[in-house]
Design a protein around this motif. Sequence first.
Motif, short mmCIF file in Angstrom:
data_model
loop_
_atom_site.label_atom_id
_atom_site.label_comp_id
_atom_site.label_asym_id
_atom_site.label_seq_id
_atom_site.Cartn_x
_atom_site.Cartn_y
_atom_site.Cartn_z
N ASP A 1 -47.42 33.65 13.48
CA ASP A 1 -46.59 33.43 14.59
C ASP A 1 -46.98 32.04 15.24
N ILE A 2 -46.20 30.99 14.79
CA ILE A 2 -46.61 29.48 15.06
C ILE A 2 -46.06 29.08 16.47
N ASP A 3 -46.93 28.81 17.25
CA ASP A 3 -46.74 28.03 18.56
C ASP A 3 -47.53 26.94 18.84
N THR A 4 -48.69 26.75 18.06
CA THR A 4 -49.65 25.77 18.18
C THR A 4 -50.05 25.02 16.81
N GLU A 5 -50.67 23.89 16.93
CA GLU A 5 -51.31 23.34 15.96
C GLU A 5 -52.31 24.29 14.89
N ALA A 6 -52.94 25.07 15.63
CA ALA A 6 -54.07 25.95 15.08
C ALA A 6 -53.12 26.96 14.31
N ASP A 7 -52.20 27.63 14.84
CA ASP A 7 -51.12 28.44 14.02
C ASP A 7 -50.62 27.87 12.91
N PHE A 8 -50.34 26.48 12.94
CA PHE A 8 -49.53 25.90 11.72
C PHE A 8 -50.67 25.97 10.73
N ILE A 9 -51.76 25.54 10.95
CA ILE A 9 -52.88 25.25 10.03
C ILE A 9 -53.01 26.77 9.36
N LYS A 10 -53.32 27.60 10.21
CA LYS A 10 -53.56 29.04 9.59
C LYS A 10 -52.38 29.44 8.74
N ALA A 11 -50.97 29.12 9.10
CA ALA A 11 -49.85 29.48 8.35
C ALA A 11 -50.04 28.58 6.79
N GLU A 12 -50.45 27.38 6.84
CA GLU A 12 -50.42 26.71 5.59
C GLU A 12 -51.57 27.34 4.61
N LEU A 13 -52.79 28.15 5.06
CA LEU A 13 -53.63 28.66 4.45
C LEU A 13 -53.18 29.88 4.03
N TYR A 14 -52.34 30.69 4.82
CA TYR A 14 -51.93 32.14 4.49
C TYR A 14 -50.96 31.80 3.13
N LEU A 15 -50.21 30.86 3.33
CA LEU A 15 -49.11 30.62 2.60
C LEU A 15 -49.76 30.41 0.95
N LYS A 16 -50.95 29.55 1.09
CA LYS A 16 -51.51 28.98 -0.03
C LYS A 16 -52.31 30.37 -1.08
N HIS A 17 -52.81 31.29 0.05
CA HIS A 17 -53.86 32.37 -0.52
C HIS A 17 -53.17 33.77 -0.51
N PHE A 18 -51.92 33.88 0.13
CA PHE A 18 -51.47 35.30 0.20
C PHE A 18 -49.79 35.32 -0.53
N LYS A 19 -49.69 34.65 -1.51
CA LYS A 19 -48.50 34.33 -2.27
C LYS A 19 -47.77 35.80 -2.51
#
Length: 219
Positions: A201-219
Motif C-alpha cells: 500500500d504505497i504512501d511513502t518512498e519505502a513503500d514504493f521500493i518494497k512494491a518494486e521488489l515484490y513486483l520483481k519476485h512475486f510474479k
Amino acid sequence: MKNYLVLIPARGGSQRLPGKNMRQLGDKPLLGHSITYALRNGLSDIVITSNDAAVLDFATQNDVQIVERPDVLAGSEEPVVTALQHAVNQLQKKYDAVILLQPTNPLRPEGLLKEAIAVFDREDCDSLMTVSRNEHKLGTISNHQFIPYNYEMGQRSQDLEPLFHENGLLYIFKTELLKQGKLLGAKNYPLIVDHPFAEIDIDTEADFIKAELYLKHFK
C-alpha cells in the motif's frame, strides 16, 4: 450478472510521495497497473476521477474515460466517497455496483477480481472488501508500560486469536449504497486474501521500493 463500473480515484497533491500516481513502477505508471488489471479481467467500463492533469492525460491516451474532479473534492482531508459520488453522478450510464481499485494498491493476485465478483453475485452483498490475517502481537502503551491487546505474554504467535485488517486491494459496493455516502453496508463480505501483494500500500518512498521488489519476485 450485475452491471459493474470500475472507479479508480487518483487525485493529485500527495504530500508524502509527490506525483506518485504517475510514478513508474515496472513497465507502467502506478495508475496503469489498476487500469491493466481491470482490462485483463474483462472489465471495460473504467473511469478515472482526478484533478491531476498528468493523470487525466494518461487515462485519455489509454482510451479510459475520465471525470475531472473539482479541487474542493481533492484535498488530503476529503473522504474518497465524495469523489466517487461526484464521478458516478457525471455518467450517463447506470450501474448496479462499483468496483473500487486504488492506485496505491497496484499489485493484486491475478484471480482475485473474478473471485470477488463471483462472491459478490452469489452472496448478494451490499459490499465486499478484501482483508488479510494479522500475525502481529499487538498492545497499547500506558504510563510507559506495554499492555498486550490480542495475546498474553509468552503466548506463541501461531496461537493468536484470528484478527484481520483491510488491505485495500479492492472493494465492491452497490451503487445505491454509494448514493447514501457509504462504501461498506450492513451486509458486508470480508474476502480473505493470503498473498504477499496484500502487503503493498504505497504512501511513502519505502513503500514504493518494497512494491518494486515484490513486483520483481512475486510474479
